[in-house]
Design a protein around this motif. Structure first.
Motif, PDB file in Angstrom:
ATOM      1  N   LEU A   1       0.994  -1.145   0.043  1.00 33.57           N
ATOM      2  CA  LEU A   1       0.032  -0.106   0.011  1.00 33.57           C
ATOM      3  C   LEU A   1       0.990   1.205  -0.035  1.00 33.57           C
ATOM      4  O   LEU A   1       0.353   2.245  -0.885  1.00 33.57           O
ATOM      5  CB  LEU A   1      -1.109   0.280   1.147  1.00 33.57           C
ATOM      6  CG  LEU A   1      -2.033   1.083   1.496  1.00 33.57           C
ATOM      7  CD1 LEU A   1      -2.790   1.060   0.246  1.00 33.57           C
ATOM      8  CD2 LEU A   1      -2.717   1.146   2.799  1.00 33.57           C
ATOM      9  N   LEU A   2       1.901   1.256   0.781  1.00 33.83           N
ATOM     10  CA  LEU A   2       2.777   2.341   1.025  1.00 33.83           C
ATOM     11  C   LEU A   2       3.515   2.856  -0.429  1.00 33.83           C
ATOM     12  O   LEU A   2       3.496   3.959  -0.748  1.00 33.83           O
ATOM     13  CB  LEU A   2       3.955   2.146   1.990  1.00 33.83           C
ATOM     14  CG  LEU A   2       4.694   3.319   2.099  1.00 33.83           C
ATOM     15  CD1 LEU A   2       4.583   4.303   2.848  1.00 33.83           C
ATOM     16  CD2 LEU A   2       6.045   2.798   2.897  1.00 33.83           C
ATOM     17  N   LYS A   3       4.062   1.550  -1.050  1.00 38.63           N
ATOM     18  CA  LYS A   3       4.514   1.892  -2.305  1.00 38.63           C
ATOM     19  C   LYS A   3       3.562   2.338  -3.496  1.00 38.63           C
ATOM     20  O   LYS A   3       3.834   3.204  -4.380  1.00 38.63           O
ATOM     21  CB  LYS A   3       5.472   0.619  -2.729  1.00 38.63           C
ATOM     22  CG  LYS A   3       6.320   0.491  -1.977  1.00 38.63           C
ATOM     23  CD  LYS A   3       7.237  -0.665  -2.294  1.00 38.63           C
ATOM     24  CE  LYS A   3       6.669  -1.928  -2.257  1.00 38.63           C
ATOM     25  NZ  LYS A   3       7.470  -2.893  -2.692  1.00 38.63           N
ATOM     26  N   ASP A   4       2.266   1.573  -3.377  1.00 43.81           N
ATOM     27  CA  ASP A   4       1.410   1.949  -4.411  1.00 43.81           C
ATOM     28  C   ASP A   4       0.865   3.367  -4.361  1.00 43.81           C
ATOM     29  O   ASP A   4       0.183   3.855  -5.230  1.00 43.81           O
ATOM     30  CB  ASP A   4      -0.026   1.044  -4.250  1.00 43.81           C
ATOM     31  CG  ASP A   4       0.380  -0.325  -4.908  1.00 43.81           C
ATOM     32  OD1 ASP A   4       1.332  -0.350  -5.560  1.00 43.81           O
ATOM     33  OD2 ASP A   4      -0.498  -1.030  -4.674  1.00 43.81           O
ATOM     34  N   THR A   5       0.964   4.198  -3.206  1.00 47.89           N
ATOM     35  CA  THR A   5       0.605   5.638  -3.123  1.00 47.89           C
ATOM     36  C   THR A   5       1.548   6.432  -4.458  1.00 47.89           C
ATOM     37  O   THR A   5       0.880   7.366  -4.648  1.00 47.89           O
ATOM     38  CB  THR A   5       1.087   6.295  -1.851  1.00 47.89           C
ATOM     39  OG1 THR A   5       2.445   5.991  -1.615  1.00 47.89           O
ATOM     40  CG2 THR A   5       0.209   5.504  -0.707  1.00 47.89           C
ATOM     41  N   SER A   6       2.364   5.817  -4.985  1.00 48.06           N
ATOM     42  CA  SER A   6       3.219   6.441  -5.916  1.00 48.06           C
ATOM     43  C   SER A   6       2.387   6.649  -7.117  1.00 48.06           C
ATOM     44  O   SER A   6       2.340   7.553  -7.877  1.00 48.06           O
ATOM     45  CB  SER A   6       4.343   5.670  -6.229  1.00 48.06           C
ATOM     46  OG  SER A   6       3.952   4.500  -6.707  1.00 48.06           O
ATOM     47  N   LEU A   7       1.277   5.688  -7.367  1.00 48.60           N
ATOM     48  CA  LEU A   7       0.349   5.612  -8.324  1.00 48.60           C
ATOM     49  C   LEU A   7      -0.630   6.914  -8.565  1.00 48.60           C
ATOM     50  O   LEU A   7      -0.729   7.353  -9.612  1.00 48.60           O
ATOM     51  CB  LEU A   7      -0.440   4.517  -8.541  1.00 48.60           C
ATOM     52  CG  LEU A   7       0.263   3.081  -9.031  1.00 48.60           C
ATOM     53  CD1 LEU A   7      -0.894   1.985  -8.535  1.00 48.60           C
ATOM     54  CD2 LEU A   7       0.788   3.200 -10.024  1.00 48.60           C
ATOM     55  N   ILE A   8      -0.773   7.309  -7.242  1.00 46.55           N
ATOM     56  CA  ILE A   8      -1.502   8.611  -7.283  1.00 46.55           C
ATOM     57  C   ILE A   8      -0.975   9.755  -7.894  1.00 46.55           C
ATOM     58  O   ILE A   8      -1.680  10.742  -8.387  1.00 46.55           O
ATOM     59  CB  ILE A   8      -2.209   9.203  -6.014  1.00 46.55           C
ATOM     60  CG1 ILE A   8      -1.238   9.852  -5.191  1.00 46.55           C
ATOM     61  CG2 ILE A   8      -2.680   7.825  -5.119  1.00 46.55           C
ATOM     62  CD1 ILE A   8      -1.792  10.274  -3.975  1.00 46.55           C
ATOM     63  N   THR A   9       0.153   9.737  -8.393  1.00 45.39           N
ATOM     64  CA  THR A   9       0.871  10.771  -9.013  1.00 45.39           C
ATOM     65  C   THR A   9       0.214  11.022 -10.275  1.00 45.39           C
ATOM     66  O   THR A   9       0.112  12.139 -11.012  1.00 45.39           O
ATOM     67  CB  THR A   9       2.412  10.444  -9.317  1.00 45.39           C
ATOM     68  OG1 THR A   9       3.115  10.561  -8.017  1.00 45.39           O
ATOM     69  CG2 THR A   9       3.085  11.441 -10.292  1.00 45.39           C
ATOM     70  N   PHE A  10      -0.037   9.800 -11.050  1.00 44.91           N
ATOM     71  CA  PHE A  10      -0.778   9.975 -12.244  1.00 44.91           C
ATOM     72  C   PHE A  10      -2.279  10.341 -12.459  1.00 44.91           C
ATOM     73  O   PHE A  10      -2.663  10.869 -13.696  1.00 44.91           O
ATOM     74  CB  PHE A  10      -0.806   8.565 -13.039  1.00 44.91           C
ATOM     75  CG  PHE A  10       0.749   8.078 -13.018  1.00 44.91           C
ATOM     76  CD1 PHE A  10       1.508   8.606 -13.854  1.00 44.91           C
ATOM     77  CD2 PHE A  10       1.183   7.139 -12.206  1.00 44.91           C
ATOM     78  CE1 PHE A  10       2.974   8.111 -13.976  1.00 44.91           C
ATOM     79  CE2 PHE A  10       2.520   6.913 -12.077  1.00 44.91           C
ATOM     80  CZ  PHE A  10       3.423   7.289 -13.194  1.00 44.91           C
ATOM     81  N   ILE A  11      -2.774  10.611 -11.128  1.00 45.32           N
ATOM     82  CA  ILE A  11      -4.116  11.408 -11.123  1.00 45.32           C
ATOM     83  C   ILE A  11      -3.730  12.894 -10.684  1.00 45.32           C
ATOM     84  O   ILE A  11      -4.662  13.599 -10.152  1.00 45.32           O
ATOM     85  CB  ILE A  11      -5.134  10.561 -10.344  1.00 45.32           C
ATOM     86  CG1 ILE A  11      -4.779  10.504  -8.976  1.00 45.32           C
ATOM     87  CG2 ILE A  11      -5.547   9.302 -11.072  1.00 45.32           C
ATOM     88  CD1 ILE A  11      -5.871  10.138  -8.141  1.00 45.32           C
ATOM     89  N   GLY A  12      -2.681  13.450 -10.233  1.00 43.10           N
ATOM     90  CA  GLY A  12      -2.386  14.630  -9.933  1.00 43.10           C
ATOM     91  C   GLY A  12      -2.206  14.832  -8.294  1.00 43.10           C
ATOM     92  O   GLY A  12      -2.074  15.724  -7.769  1.00 43.10           O
ATOM     93  N   GLY A  13      -2.169  13.598  -7.708  1.00 45.00           N
ATOM     94  CA  GLY A  13      -1.902  13.655  -6.358  1.00 45.00           C
ATOM     95  C   GLY A  13      -0.410  14.144  -6.033  1.00 45.00           C
ATOM     96  O   GLY A  13       0.550  13.332  -6.680  1.00 45.00           O
ATOM     97  N   LYS A  14      -0.081  15.094  -5.090  1.00 45.46           N
ATOM     98  CA  LYS A  14       1.197  15.763  -5.002  1.00 45.46           C
ATOM     99  C   LYS A  14       1.947  14.864  -3.971  1.00 45.46           C
ATOM    100  O   LYS A  14       2.312  15.403  -2.994  1.00 45.46           O
ATOM    101  CB  LYS A  14       1.078  17.046  -4.754  1.00 45.46           C
ATOM    102  CG  LYS A  14       0.432  18.011  -5.751  1.00 45.46           C
ATOM    103  CD  LYS A  14       0.431  19.401  -5.255  1.00 45.46           C
ATOM    104  CE  LYS A  14      -0.030  20.221  -6.455  1.00 45.46           C
ATOM    105  NZ  LYS A  14      -1.608  19.666  -7.089  1.00 45.46           N
ATOM    106  N   GLU A  15       2.235  13.597  -4.103  1.00 46.83           N
ATOM    107  CA  GLU A  15       3.098  12.963  -3.383  1.00 46.83           C
ATOM    108  C   GLU A  15       4.551  12.602  -3.739  1.00 46.83           C
ATOM    109  O   GLU A  15       4.855  13.514  -4.648  1.00 46.83           O
ATOM    110  CB  GLU A  15       2.379  11.410  -2.880  1.00 46.83           C
ATOM    111  CG  GLU A  15       2.426  10.573  -4.100  1.00 46.83           C
ATOM    112  CD  GLU A  15       3.478   9.532  -4.310  1.00 46.83           C
ATOM    113  OE1 GLU A  15       3.602   8.797  -3.282  1.00 46.83           O
ATOM    114  OE2 GLU A  15       4.056   9.772  -5.337  1.00 46.83           O
ATOM    115  N   LEU A  16       5.297  11.833  -3.229  1.00 47.74           N
ATOM    116  CA  LEU A  16       6.719  11.829  -3.527  1.00 47.74           C
ATOM    117  C   LEU A  16       7.339  11.852  -4.786  1.00 47.74           C
ATOM    118  O   LEU A  16       7.927  12.373  -5.358  1.00 47.74           O
ATOM    119  CB  LEU A  16       7.294  10.604  -2.538  1.00 47.74           C
ATOM    120  CG  LEU A  16       8.761  10.511  -2.296  1.00 47.74           C
ATOM    121  CD1 LEU A  16       9.413  11.843  -1.919  1.00 47.74           C
ATOM    122  CD2 LEU A  16       9.107   9.568  -1.418  1.00 47.74           C
ATOM    123  N   LEU A  17       6.697  10.714  -5.660  1.00 53.11           N
ATOM    124  CA  LEU A  17       6.953  10.941  -6.989  1.00 53.11           C
ATOM    125  C   LEU A  17       6.548  12.063  -7.837  1.00 53.11           C
ATOM    126  O   LEU A  17       7.280  12.303  -8.800  1.00 53.11           O
ATOM    127  CB  LEU A  17       6.366   9.357  -7.596  1.00 53.11           C
ATOM    128  CG  LEU A  17       6.743   8.997  -8.931  1.00 53.11           C
ATOM    129  CD1 LEU A  17       8.224   8.876  -9.260  1.00 53.11           C
ATOM    130  CD2 LEU A  17       6.073   7.961  -9.392  1.00 53.11           C
TER     131      LEU A  17
END
Lengths: 238, 233
Positions: free
Chosen positions: B169-185
């Motif tokens: 789950l922690l690593k999958d948060t990187s996917l929200i980059t592709f909907i515009g979520g401003k996370e690490l990636l």
């Protein structure tokens, strides 16, 4: 006290109990014997609906046992299992006090005092705060019996209580059961311990092919078995 | 440009490290929200489905209906890619929302719930049936028996599997980059777009995920050891 009328149990096509009728009086000790797979454990489990009877009725003090009030019925009928089934995630003390406290029969203090009294009785007071994994089989089973006793039940049901024990631990469990019998506890014991049945039981019941084939006091049961199946069975186990 | 200059540009220039740290903050926030949603959904689904499966003779029709719906939920979530679920949530269901981070966290939580429910269900089923029989034979009702006897034993058994799920789950948060979520990636991508250099931003992000996962694993190990203390003593 317990009346069983026309009790039948089927698993799919297989008929395990084929009409059991029996009455058990207060203070009686009944031993149930029979070849493995004869349905004696199923009979015991049907009494408290651990298995649902396919048909027939069971009465406790004249009151029919139904699924609706099963929790109250079970609180009055203690059950001791072959594999003890102590709760490994709790100390011995909590194993004993959980049900009386949760069912609001006692406060935690009262239940603790009762647990200590019962543990003292079986000489295991020093084990009150250890977890079951630290106990021997005989100790576990005696504590399982005490756990059932803490509910102050009207009757105790034993499902092959010594079958999973190392031989040197059988004696201590049977001794406790014998003491309880002497004090007038009503007990129904499914067992392979013929010595216990002979010494302690008021009646010995032989179940075979899903029906009661013999129901006699132990002297008669062992000295003059009438049914050929029982004669055959006794010749193998004695 | 030398390697050290590239690193300087990717990490230190213009206080860019702050952007990574903000990304870490968002990643952790999303993980915590998704984790909470996932555990709540997973536990409820597992309990309902187990209660349904453990019924005897007569079946409760309401429970059967709810169980059926939950089965569909688990099947659909496990049967479709996470990325597709994210896009559907962001571009179809919550198309008007600009809070991509929250939509992402919600999606991850719903996704995780399906997996967590199966893990917990497995744990509940793995507890010896004699435990339920013993609890019920003492006159405890189904709910009390679950609460005091079955669930505590199940939790201990499923903790390693749950930990694994949480790391995913922690690593999958990187996917929200592709909907515009401003996370690490997302932070790394922004810096890559400005510097035209991919290596250091990606390595830095990879390193940060790795550190987060290692901290997580360590915490989990401590928790497990604490639970196991009740086994011996």
């Amino acid at each position: 006290m317990i009346d069983v009328k026309g009790l039948k149990k089927q698993f799919g096509d297989q008929i395990v109990l084929d009409g059991i009728d029996v009455s058990i009086e207060k203070g009686e000790v009944i031993c149930i014997v029979g070849p493995s797979g004869c349905g004696k454990s199923t009979f015991l489990r049907c009494l408290t609906h651990l298995e649902m009877p396919s048909s027939g009725q069971v009465f406790l003090d004249g009151e029919e046992i139904t699924d609706k009030k099963i929790d109250d019925i079970r609180a009055r009928m203690g059950m001791v299992f072959q594999h003890f089934n102590l709760f490994p995630n709790m100390t011995v003390r909590r194993n004993i006090t959980l049900a009386p406290v949760q069912r609001k029969m006692m406060s935690q203090q009262e239940a603790d005092a009762e647990a200590e009294r019962l543990l003292t009785r079986i000489g295991l007071l020093e084990k009150a705060d250890v977890y079951p994994s630290m106990l021997s089989g005989g100790q576990k089973q005696r504590i399982a019996i005490v756990r059932a006793l803490a509910m102050n039940p009207e009757v105790l049901l034993f499902d092959e209580p010594t079958s999973a024990l190392d031989p040197e631990m059988v004696g201590e469990v049977l001794q406790l059961m014998q003491d309880l019998a002497r004090e007038g506890m009503t007990m129904i014991v499914v067992t392979h311990e013929m010595g216990f049945a002979r010494e302690v039981a008021n009646r010995v019941i032989f179940i075979d092919e899903g029906i009661i084939k013999e129901d006699e006091p132990p002297e008669e049961f062992f000295a003059h078995p009438k049914h050929p199946r029982l004669q055959d069975f006794l010749s193998k186990v004695l | 440009m030398s390697v050290s200059e590239k690193f300087y540009q990717a990490f230190l220039y213009n206080d860019r490290w702050v952007q990574y740290l903000r990304g870490v903050g968002t990643t952790l926030l999303v993980t915590v929200i998704a984790l909470a949603i996932g555990i709540v959904i997973g536990t409820v689904v597992a309990l309902v489905r187990t209660a349904h499966d453990q019924q005897r003779e007569k079946r409760n029709p309401l429970l059967a209906a709810v169980n059926f719906i939950l089965q569909i939920y688990v099947t659909v979530i496990r049967g479709t890619p996470m990325m597709v679920q994210l896009l559907i949530m962001a571009m179809v269901i919550f198309a008007s929302s600009r809070n991509f981070t929250l939509v992402g966290a919600l999606t991850l939580g719903i996704n995780s719930g399906a997996y967590v429910s199966e893990i917990i269900r497995g744990g509940l089923m793995a507890v010896d049936s004699g435990q339920m029989e013993a609890g019920r034979s003492l006159g405890l009702n189904y709910i009390s028996t679950m609460r005091f006897i079955i669930i505590p034993q199940a939790i201990k058994a499923v903790l390693p599997a749950l930990g694994n799920e949480f790391i995913i789950l922690l690593k999958d948060t990187s996917l929200i980059t592709f909907i515009g979520g401003k996370e690490l990636l997302y932070a790394a991508q922004g810096i890559m777009n400005r510097t035209y250099e991919a290596m250091f931003p990606l390595l830095i992000v990879a390193g940060m995920y790795l550190i987060l996962v290692m901290i997580f694993t360590w915490l989990l190990g401590r928790f497990e050891r604490k639970l196991r203390e009740s086994d011996r003593r």
